[in-house]
Scaffold this active site. Sequence first.
Site, PDB file in Angstrom:
ATOM      1  N   LYS A  32       0.769  -1.119  -0.015  1.00 31.73           N
ATOM      2  CA  LYS A  32       0.004  -0.101   0.122  1.00 31.73           C
ATOM      3  C   LYS A  32       0.964   1.270  -0.114  1.00 31.73           C
ATOM      4  O   LYS A  32       0.699   2.171  -0.780  1.00 31.73           O
ATOM      5  CB  LYS A  32      -0.908   0.085   1.078  1.00 31.73           C
ATOM      6  CG  LYS A  32      -1.685   1.266   1.378  1.00 31.73           C
ATOM      7  CD  LYS A  32      -2.605   1.468   2.783  1.00 31.73           C
ATOM      8  CE  LYS A  32      -1.481   1.212   3.887  1.00 31.73           C
ATOM      9  NZ  LYS A  32      -1.438   2.301   4.909  1.00 31.73           N
ATOM     10  N   THR A  33       1.913   1.393   0.979  1.00 34.90           N
ATOM     11  CA  THR A  33       2.664   2.459   0.908  1.00 34.90           C
ATOM     12  C   THR A  33       3.354   2.851  -0.448  1.00 34.90           C
ATOM     13  O   THR A  33       3.472   3.885  -0.690  1.00 34.90           O
ATOM     14  CB  THR A  33       3.783   2.472   2.070  1.00 34.90           C
ATOM     15  OG1 THR A  33       3.167   2.383   3.310  1.00 34.90           O
ATOM     16  CG2 THR A  33       4.657   3.689   2.328  1.00 34.90           C
ATOM     17  N   ASP A 223      -4.866   8.176   3.175  1.00 34.30           N
ATOM     18  CA  ASP A 223      -4.483   7.062   3.505  1.00 34.30           C
ATOM     19  C   ASP A 223      -5.429   6.358   4.692  1.00 34.30           C
ATOM     20  O   ASP A 223      -5.861   7.402   5.550  1.00 34.30           O
ATOM     21  CB  ASP A 223      -3.143   7.016   3.957  1.00 34.30           C
ATOM     22  CG  ASP A 223      -2.473   5.773   4.345  1.00 34.30           C
ATOM     23  OD1 ASP A 223      -3.024   4.603   3.780  1.00 34.30           O
ATOM     24  OD2 ASP A 223      -1.446   5.827   5.053  1.00 34.30           O
ATOM     25  N   GLU A 224      -5.404   5.156   4.930  1.00 27.62           N
ATOM     26  CA  GLU A 224      -6.210   4.653   6.055  1.00 27.62           C
ATOM     27  C   GLU A 224      -7.567   5.188   5.949  1.00 27.62           C
ATOM     28  O   GLU A 224      -7.969   5.146   7.164  1.00 27.62           O
ATOM     29  CB  GLU A 224      -5.493   4.860   7.292  1.00 27.62           C
ATOM     30  CG  GLU A 224      -3.909   4.016   7.379  1.00 27.62           C
ATOM     31  CD  GLU A 224      -4.020   2.463   7.186  1.00 27.62           C
ATOM     32  OE1 GLU A 224      -5.118   1.975   7.136  1.00 27.62           O
ATOM     33  OE2 GLU A 224      -2.706   2.077   7.431  1.00 27.62           O
ATOM     34  N   GLN A 254      -9.360  -4.227   7.846  1.00 28.88           N
ATOM     35  CA  GLN A 254      -8.476  -3.747   8.886  1.00 28.88           C
ATOM     36  C   GLN A 254      -9.132  -2.293   9.579  1.00 28.88           C
ATOM     37  O   GLN A 254      -8.388  -1.618  10.433  1.00 28.88           O
ATOM     38  CB  GLN A 254      -7.331  -3.314   8.594  1.00 28.88           C
ATOM     39  CG  GLN A 254      -6.521  -4.504   7.705  1.00 28.88           C
ATOM     40  CD  GLN A 254      -5.024  -4.405   7.247  1.00 28.88           C
ATOM     41  OE1 GLN A 254      -4.072  -3.882   8.200  1.00 28.88           O
ATOM     42  NE2 GLN A 254      -4.872  -4.412   5.950  1.00 28.88           N
ATOM     43  N   ARG A 607      -0.144 -10.027  10.783  1.00 30.97           N
ATOM     44  CA  ARG A 607       1.007  -9.161  11.216  1.00 30.97           C
ATOM     45  C   ARG A 607       2.259 -10.105  10.834  1.00 30.97           C
ATOM     46  O   ARG A 607       3.477  -9.910  11.097  1.00 30.97           O
ATOM     47  CB  ARG A 607       1.092  -9.098  12.543  1.00 30.97           C
ATOM     48  CG  ARG A 607      -0.029  -7.904  13.081  1.00 30.97           C
ATOM     49  CD  ARG A 607       0.140  -6.475  12.359  1.00 30.97           C
ATOM     50  NE  ARG A 607      -0.821  -6.750  11.140  1.00 30.97           N
ATOM     51  CZ  ARG A 607      -0.912  -6.048  10.145  1.00 30.97           C
ATOM     52  NH1 ARG A 607       0.060  -5.030   9.906  1.00 30.97           N
ATOM     53  NH2 ARG A 607      -1.918  -6.238   9.132  1.00 30.97           N
TER      54      ARG A 607
END
Length: 757
Positions: A32-33, A223-224, A254, A607
């Site tokens: 994503k980043t 973002d997010e 998430q 994770r």
Amino acid sequence: MDFLAGLNPSQRAAVEQIKGPVMIVAGAGSGKTRVITYRVAHLIRQGIDPFNVLVLTFTNKAAKEMRERIMQVVGSEAKNIWMGTFHSVFARILRVEAELIGYPKNFTIYDSDDTKSLIRSIIKEMSLDDKLYNANHVYGRISSAKNNLISAQEYNKNEAILAEDIANGRGQLGQIYMTYAQRCYRAGAMDFDDLLFKTNVLLNKHPDVLHKYQHQFKYLMVDEYQDTNFSQYLIVKRLAAVQENICVVGDDAQSIYAFRGANIQNILNFQKDYPDVKVFKLEQNYRSTKMIVNAANSIIEKNTNQLEKNVFSENEDGEKIKVKRAFSDNEEGKIVAEEIAQRRSREGSNYKDFAILYRTNAQSRSMEEALRKIGVPYKLHGGTSFYQRKEIKDLIAYFRLTFNPNDEEALKRVINYPRRGIGDTTVEKVMVAADQQNYRLWDVVSNASNFLDGRSASAVGNFGLMIQSFQALAKSKSAFETAMHIAQHSGLLKDLYEDKSVEGISRYENIQELLNGIKEFSEREDIEEKGLDIFMQDIALLTNDDNDKDPNADTVSLMTIHSSKGLEFPNVFIVGLEENLFPSQLSLNSRSELEEERRLFYVAVTRAEKNLHLSYATSRYRWGSLNNCEPSRFLDELNPACLDIDFQQRAASTSLDNGFQSERVTWQQKDTDTYSKPKPKVVKTTSILPKAHVPSENFAPSDTSGLQVGMEVEHERFGYGKVVSLEGNKPDIKATIFFKELGQKQLLLKFAKLRIV
């Protein structure tokens, strides 16, 4: 050089779509980043002025990392991008425009401590009960109102809100909010929530300002997006209304911050807000093995309210997910600690390759103690070590004072906590009197009437009598009975219970966990001295290195799952997978709350890069009572083909002559290749996870003076077992017993409470 060449087709398509509304659904570990940074770099490469680009993030760390990556592609032009957190970007705008809404350009920003201090002052001025009107609770109520764009005036006109406050016994909350807002305005100050609230006011009341920024920010990226609240949503929607070149990036799977005001509907309804939106799905997970990815898929597909996607991995198949049970949380800690030590030794990995994740902060206690006992270094992220938390140190200070009233640091810490009318001036008088007479502070406190006058003498004298009553009780009661009495009669437990803020509930849970640990200590059968002073000694030995840790040392990471979002580790342990703990008992009132808990579990699972371990305890203490625990429903929801269920006790005897074999349960794999498919078909199974031992009806311990090798016995908690050996002399005979469920244990007969079958 084509800097986009390293992107996969979905990533590249998302980066190159620069016009119109865009939604990028980014699965866990999908890069994503990289996509966000490359998309911004691509905009600039296409000739877009960086001053016309606004990128909103949720953390300064994310903004800094993205800007550095963009600079590697486009150079110093990246410095001109409007990029930062919601609060930092809109604070920057308010510095320019604040005078339009009656604030100076150099307005002060109050942090949470400033805010709570002002609220406490207002509560005191209004002569309100500061226990009922706890500053944390009031702050949370005001914050929630502002995030929903409810001003103090609107709050006090809303009959439903006022009726709710009255029903909760806090009918003056609206007046506190009004006074707080007036004080902030008068002081030329805004709190953190105001930075968004006042931005909405500015854009709503001043169309010319809105027009100005709508045409400045021609390209928006958020973002997010699944973590945005109503206030943030409205600002973004207004700014994008003219150009509609808005790109939101996020993953509904998430979305785990509803308790902070995040609204998952913002991302779920994005396609309704922008019917011509282009949707791109980043579904390839580069982080985790196929086994972990497919286990995560089998969890999240149970949620009904979600965006459809098919996350897959082309990494190695990987090991199956280990599932282990323990009798208690302390045993769970030992299992985890030993597995980390063994795997590190076996594979040559670093401690920093391991993370332990839990649902609540209070769960760190058993993990910390187990790691310390075998010398495994660790670091708590997003929190303080259990025995360094303020509420724990406060209660322990009472314990210390009970056994050593000359402990001046402990005395000064709690003499007026909870508040009992002994202010700083009175404490100073006590110290001066002790210094002048060359006495200890306790000498003055325990004879207060000889040194102080009036109300001060009475308040200090009552405190001294309370400590003396604790001392008398400790001589005849167990560690747990003493500790519970002190927690209750000191007023500490009541003070924490009345704080219903998120932080207050966490502090209350921490005290409960400390008392749980003391209760378990009180019932240990391998020690004879079980006083609270002995428990304190053990804790002191375990925690003497708390302040000597190198922040850059190679350590195991401990954190709540909420704190782990955005992080990744080769080896992850998710502990406490029990009903009413995970999922939380507070989250079982509605489907939406349960689905958020499931998303939280999904975040925890994703994770892990290489190895994932799940564990639960069959019993936990709660306020001194041992409660049986059921395994979490999330364990049943996992695809059984991805799991390795291992209930073999670490200390179990390998001999088959004991009469019992250690239990090892595995779920059969329906399809041997199921785990390698992108979206495995989940086989519905009945749970085979065993429950804790339930004692036989009318269980009563037998006279064990005639116990012999080979006899079968029942233990109230450990279940049924067979005596393997007996050693020692009366009254200290030790019995080695092989229990069917737990393997081999050694017990002192005088404490064991066994029923001969």
